[in-house]
Design an enzyme around this catalytic site. Structure first.
Site, PDB file in Angstrom:
ATOM      1  N   LYS A 171       0.890  -1.171   0.000  1.00  0.00           N
ATOM      2  CA  LYS A 171       0.000   0.000   0.000  1.00  0.00           C
ATOM      3  C   LYS A 171       0.929   1.222   0.000  1.00  0.00           C
ATOM      4  O   LYS A 171       1.437   1.630   1.038  1.00  0.00           O
ATOM      5  CB  LYS A 171      -0.874  -0.011   1.260  1.00  0.00           C
ATOM      6  N   GLY A 224       6.619   6.300   8.069  1.00  0.00           N
ATOM      7  CA  GLY A 224       5.717   7.449   7.993  1.00  0.00           C
ATOM      8  C   GLY A 224       5.734   8.220   9.299  1.00  0.00           C
ATOM      9  O   GLY A 224       6.762   8.273   9.975  1.00  0.00           O
ATOM     10  N   SER A 225       4.574   8.757   9.676  1.00  0.00           N
ATOM     11  CA  SER A 225       4.514   9.631  10.854  1.00  0.00           C
ATOM     12  C   SER A 225       4.315   8.831  12.144  1.00  0.00           C
ATOM     13  O   SER A 225       3.818   7.698  12.110  1.00  0.00           O
ATOM     14  CB  SER A 225       3.367  10.623  10.685  1.00  0.00           C
ATOM     15  N   VAL A 228       0.472   7.796  12.950  1.00  0.00           N
ATOM     16  CA  VAL A 228       0.000   6.678  12.117  1.00  0.00           C
ATOM     17  C   VAL A 228       0.737   5.395  12.516  1.00  0.00           C
ATOM     18  O   VAL A 228       0.129   4.321  12.611  1.00  0.00           O
ATOM     19  CB  VAL A 228       0.156   6.997  10.609  1.00  0.00           C
ATOM     20  N   GLY A 229       2.023   5.503  12.802  1.00  0.00           N
ATOM     21  CA  GLY A 229       2.789   4.328  13.238  1.00  0.00           C
ATOM     22  C   GLY A 229       2.188   3.705  14.490  1.00  0.00           C
ATOM     23  O   GLY A 229       2.021   2.477  14.579  1.00  0.00           O
ATOM     24  N   GLU A 246       9.335   2.732  11.076  1.00  0.00           N
ATOM     25  CA  GLU A 246      10.354   3.781  11.022  1.00  0.00           C
ATOM     26  C   GLU A 246       9.585   5.072  10.875  1.00  0.00           C
ATOM     27  O   GLU A 246       8.804   5.231   9.937  1.00  0.00           O
ATOM     28  CB  GLU A 246      11.300   3.523   9.845  1.00  0.00           C
ATOM     29  N   CYS A 280      13.312  11.897   6.880  1.00  0.00           N
ATOM     30  CA  CYS A 280      13.332  11.543   8.301  1.00  0.00           C
ATOM     31  C   CYS A 280      14.726  11.737   8.872  1.00  0.00           C
ATOM     32  O   CYS A 280      14.904  11.768  10.085  1.00  0.00           O
ATOM     33  CB  CYS A 280      12.849  10.118   8.491  1.00  0.00           C
ATOM     34  N   GLN A 327       0.960  20.053   3.065  1.00  0.00           N
ATOM     35  CA  GLN A 327       2.284  20.102   3.694  1.00  0.00           C
ATOM     36  C   GLN A 327       2.798  21.548   3.692  1.00  0.00           C
ATOM     37  O   GLN A 327       3.383  22.009   4.668  1.00  0.00           O
ATOM     38  CB  GLN A 327       3.256  19.173   2.957  1.00  0.00           C
ATOM     39  N   GLU A 379       8.626  17.056  14.549  1.00  0.00           N
ATOM     40  CA  GLU A 379       9.104  16.902  13.169  1.00  0.00           C
ATOM     41  C   GLU A 379       8.295  17.824  12.267  1.00  0.00           C
ATOM     42  O   GLU A 379       7.072  17.744  12.218  1.00  0.00           O
ATOM     43  CB  GLU A 379       8.940  15.455  12.702  1.00  0.00           C
TER      44      GLU A 379
HETATM   45  P1  NDP Z   1       1.514   9.193   7.087  1.00  0.00           P
HETATM   46  O1  NDP Z   1       2.179   8.595   8.264  1.00  0.00           O
HETATM   47  O2  NDP Z   1       0.106   9.625   7.195  1.00  0.00           O
HETATM   48  O3  NDP Z   1       1.566   8.181   5.829  1.00  0.00           O
HETATM   49  C1  NDP Z   1       2.538   7.185   5.616  1.00  0.00           C
HETATM   50  C2  NDP Z   1       1.880   5.983   4.948  1.00  0.00           C
HETATM   51  O4  NDP Z   1       0.903   5.409   5.818  1.00  0.00           O
HETATM   52  C3  NDP Z   1       1.115   6.321   3.661  1.00  0.00           C
HETATM   53  O5  NDP Z   1       1.189   5.242   2.779  1.00  0.00           O
HETATM   54  C4  NDP Z   1      -0.309   6.486   4.181  1.00  0.00           C
HETATM   55  O6  NDP Z   1      -1.280   6.363   3.173  1.00  0.00           O
HETATM   56  C5  NDP Z   1      -0.366   5.350   5.171  1.00  0.00           C
HETATM   57  N1  NDP Z   1      -1.404   5.473   6.192  1.00  0.00           N
HETATM   58  C6  NDP Z   1      -1.952   6.610   6.700  1.00  0.00           C
HETATM   59  N2  NDP Z   1      -2.857   6.308   7.647  1.00  0.00           N
HETATM   60  C7  NDP Z   1      -2.894   4.952   7.728  1.00  0.00           C
HETATM   61  C8  NDP Z   1      -3.633   4.031   8.539  1.00  0.00           C
HETATM   62  N3  NDP Z   1      -4.512   4.453   9.445  1.00  0.00           N
HETATM   63  N4  NDP Z   1      -3.422   2.712   8.357  1.00  0.00           N
HETATM   64  C9  NDP Z   1      -2.542   2.257   7.452  1.00  0.00           C
HETATM   65  N5  NDP Z   1      -1.809   3.088   6.665  1.00  0.00           N
HETATM   66  C10 NDP Z   1      -1.979   4.416   6.810  1.00  0.00           C
HETATM   67  O7  NDP Z   1       2.391  10.392   6.596  1.00  0.00           O
HETATM   68  P2  NDP Z   1       1.931  11.615   5.678  1.00  0.00           P
HETATM   69  O8  NDP Z   1       2.182  11.246   4.295  1.00  0.00           O
HETATM   70  O9  NDP Z   1       0.538  12.072   5.972  1.00  0.00           O
HETATM   71  O10 NDP Z   1       2.911  12.740   6.189  1.00  0.00           O
HETATM   72  C11 NDP Z   1       2.625  13.404   7.420  1.00  0.00           C
HETATM   73  C12 NDP Z   1       3.874  13.587   8.237  1.00  0.00           C
HETATM   74  O11 NDP Z   1       4.443  12.316   8.517  1.00  0.00           O
HETATM   75  C13 NDP Z   1       4.983  14.340   7.535  1.00  0.00           C
HETATM   76  O12 NDP Z   1       4.803  15.710   7.631  1.00  0.00           O
HETATM   77  C14 NDP Z   1       6.185  13.840   8.294  1.00  0.00           C
HETATM   78  O13 NDP Z   1       6.316  14.546   9.502  1.00  0.00           O
HETATM   79  C15 NDP Z   1       5.857  12.395   8.605  1.00  0.00           C
HETATM   80  N6  NDP Z   1       6.471  11.465   7.631  1.00  0.00           N
HETATM   81  C16 NDP Z   1       7.625  10.864   7.965  1.00  0.00           C
HETATM   82  C17 NDP Z   1       8.258  10.043   7.052  1.00  0.00           C
HETATM   83  C18 NDP Z   1       9.548   9.380   7.368  1.00  0.00           C
HETATM   84  O14 NDP Z   1      10.321   9.091   6.462  1.00  0.00           O
HETATM   85  N7  NDP Z   1       9.816   9.070   8.621  1.00  0.00           N
HETATM   86  C19 NDP Z   1       7.727   9.811   5.722  1.00  0.00           C
HETATM   87  C20 NDP Z   1       6.474  10.472   5.459  1.00  0.00           C
HETATM   88  C21 NDP Z   1       5.890  11.270   6.402  1.00  0.00           C
HETATM   89  P3  NDP Z   1      -1.852   7.694   2.462  1.00  0.00           P
HETATM   90  O15 NDP Z   1      -0.722   8.272   1.730  1.00  0.00           O
HETATM   91  O16 NDP Z   1      -2.897   7.196   1.554  1.00  0.00           O
HETATM   92  O17 NDP Z   1      -2.362   8.579   3.561  1.00  0.00           O
END
Ligand code: NDP
Length: 480
Positions: A171, A224-225, A228-229, A246, A280, A327, A379
């Protein structure tokens, strides 16, 4: 053109579609992408379970050839696929090409690892019994990947998952589906069982959430964030599903009074503004010794002002747009927050009007900040960095470690003693000496501490810990 999902080995339209537009120019429509339905998710998970058993039984050279082909194709097509990545994500072309090439290297590295799966053996504490310890695939792996490294992050999860004999249901972030589709198209053409690899494009809160809640998934790997993690980990634990996360960070680069200042400025600029600060591993806190503070800041600000912001695909662009309107709005809100906390915004941090209608802002530097400001604790994922002035090495180290996160940290110093002490005492998963906080290799572990990571490390041989489960066999051969 409608780009379909790969469901149980078939390319299928979804329950709805989304448009993908370039953040460099919103009039540039990259494509239309299918959104998978719940029924399609169930069907593909069922097929994945069956395909995984077939794949695990493939010979190791056959698996190796599959991974090698994927890696070689990514590297050979890095210019074309890198341009697509830059077009949809907004990073400059060189960074996009570099990312796709690196993604290829993950596959060729893990192709070789297919042949290096060697267990352990021992004598039992009981007489005439031998012990054989080896790793087996964990099963069906859900990969949830972010938009900031849409090809590399996904690849450092998909390549080891396949290498160690698992099926993958991917996904990707819904904001960068074109890179996901391109990688899936390559994987789908390989000699793999039907349904071993699935692409389920769709929203995180919809299909993403259903995927991580499914008892048919054996392991979830996420980047991701933090919120959500935590949500994913909570859902996964209901099924006792293995998880690896991560997440964000607040990485610090410490610049000491004995540093090569020009080197420190180069590292700070690259670390803070590479990928428009959306990494990150970004250097979002610059912890600077007071003895060289003013000289460092003068050069840092000059370098920041000189950065050319522009369309990701245009020659000479050093920093592309922010990924999305949301963003950008968040980033500008952090600029206001920083000012309200008492930080001095000495340059940048403003929305830019450009010839193309995109999400552009100027890179910004905050001065006179304290480590307990929110801009230094949360962050931001923005092209913004803060300078924190310190009076000594000891104070620098304590500021570096004063964070809930712990992914990367760096020090710029000519002192072996300080470099060594820092390497041993910085509380981060990755430490760099006279190098940027961003930018890591693929053959060694990657991950952090605190809120930055949860579960075992990614990349290199460390990945085996997550993508396999250990079997301990006791063998009594009996009398001859
Ligand atoms: P998210 O954590 O929302 O998204 C990361 C991934 O998780 C995407 O594929 C997203 O899908 C998916 N996701 C979101 N919600 C769920 C859920 N409930 N269950 C399963 N999967 C889910 O990050 P964002 O893209 O919204 O970015 C927001 C903030 O997150 C950034 O500003 C940054 O601070 C942080 N971030 C950190 C990253 C890193 O490398 N550590 C990478 C990206 C973001 P979808 O895209 O469809 O929402």
């Amino acid at each position: 053109m409608l780009h379909k999902n790969l469901i149980a080995g078939e390319w299928l339209v979804g329950e709805s579609e989304i448009e993908n537009r370039s953040p460099s120019d919103v009039t540039d429509l990259i494509g239309v992408f299918a959104q998978a339905s719940s029924d399609q998710l169930e069907a593909t998970l069922d097929q994945a379970q069956q395909a995984q058993r077939e794949w695990a039984a493939y010979g190791m050279e056959r698996k190796q050839a599959v991974l090698m082909n994927i890696g070689n194709e990514l590297m050979a097509r890095s210019a074309e696929l890198g341009a697509l990545l830059s077009r949809e994500e907004g990073k400059p072309l060189a960074e996009g090409k570099g990312e796709v090439y690196r993604a290829g290297q993950f596959f060729t590295y893990y192709a070789a690892e297919c042949l290096r799966q060697i267990g352990e053996n021992a004598d039992s504490v009981r007489p005439n019994i031998e012990v054989d310890v080896r790793r087996e695939p964990v099963g069906v792996v859900a990969v949830i990947s972010p938009w900031n490294f849409p090809t590399a992050t996904a690849s450092w999860k998909i390549a080891p998952a396949l290498c160690y004999g698992n099926a993958v249901v991917w996904k990707p972030a819904n904001i960068t589906p074109a890179s996901a589709y391109a990688l899936t198209e390559i994987i789908a053409r390989q000699d793999i069982p039907k349904g071993l690899f699935s692409l389920v494009m769709g929203s995180g809160s919809g299909i993403g959430e259903r995927l991580v809640q499914s008892p048919k998934v054996n392991a979830v790997t996420f980047t991701g964030s933090v919120p959500v993690g935590k949500r994913i980990a909570t859902a996964a634990i209901q099924n006792l599903t293995k998880v690896q996360m991560e997440m964000g960070s607040k990485n610090a680069l410490a610049v000491m009074d004995d540093a090569d200042i020009d080197l420190a400025v180069t590292l700070a600029l690259g670390g803070a503004f590479g990928g428009t600060g959306q990494k990150c591993t970004a250097s979002s806190r610059l912890v600077v010794h007071e003895a060289i503070h003013d000289t460092f800041v003068e050069k840092l600000v000059a370098g920041t002002k000189a950065m050319k912001v522009g369309h990701a695909l245009e020659e000479g662009t050093q920093m592309g747009p922010v990924v999305s309107a949301e963003q950008l709005a968040e980033n500008l809100a952090y600029v206001d927050l920083g000012k309200s906390e008492g930080a001095e915004l000495c340059c940048g941090g403003e929305r830019l009007e450009m010839p193309h209608d995109g999400f552009y802002m100027s890179p910004g530097v905050f001065l006179n900040t304290l480590n307990d400001f929110r801009i230094n604790r949360e962050e931001m994922f923005a092209p913004l960095t803060s300078v924190i002035k310190v009076a000594s090495y000891d104070e620098a180290l304590s500021v570096v470690n004063d964070t809930n996160f712990g992914l990367t940290s760096g020090i710029v110093t000519k002192s072996l003693a300080r470099a060594t002490h820092f390497r041993r005492n910085a509380r981060t998963g990755v430490v760099t000496i006279n190098l940027p906080t961003a930018g890591t290799d693929y053959h060694v572990p990657f991950g952090g501490r605190g809120d930055s990571s949860y579960g075992s490390r990614e990349q290199g041989k460390a990945a085996a810990e997550f993508y396999t489960t250990v079997k301990t066999a006791y063998i009594s051969a009996g009398p001859v």
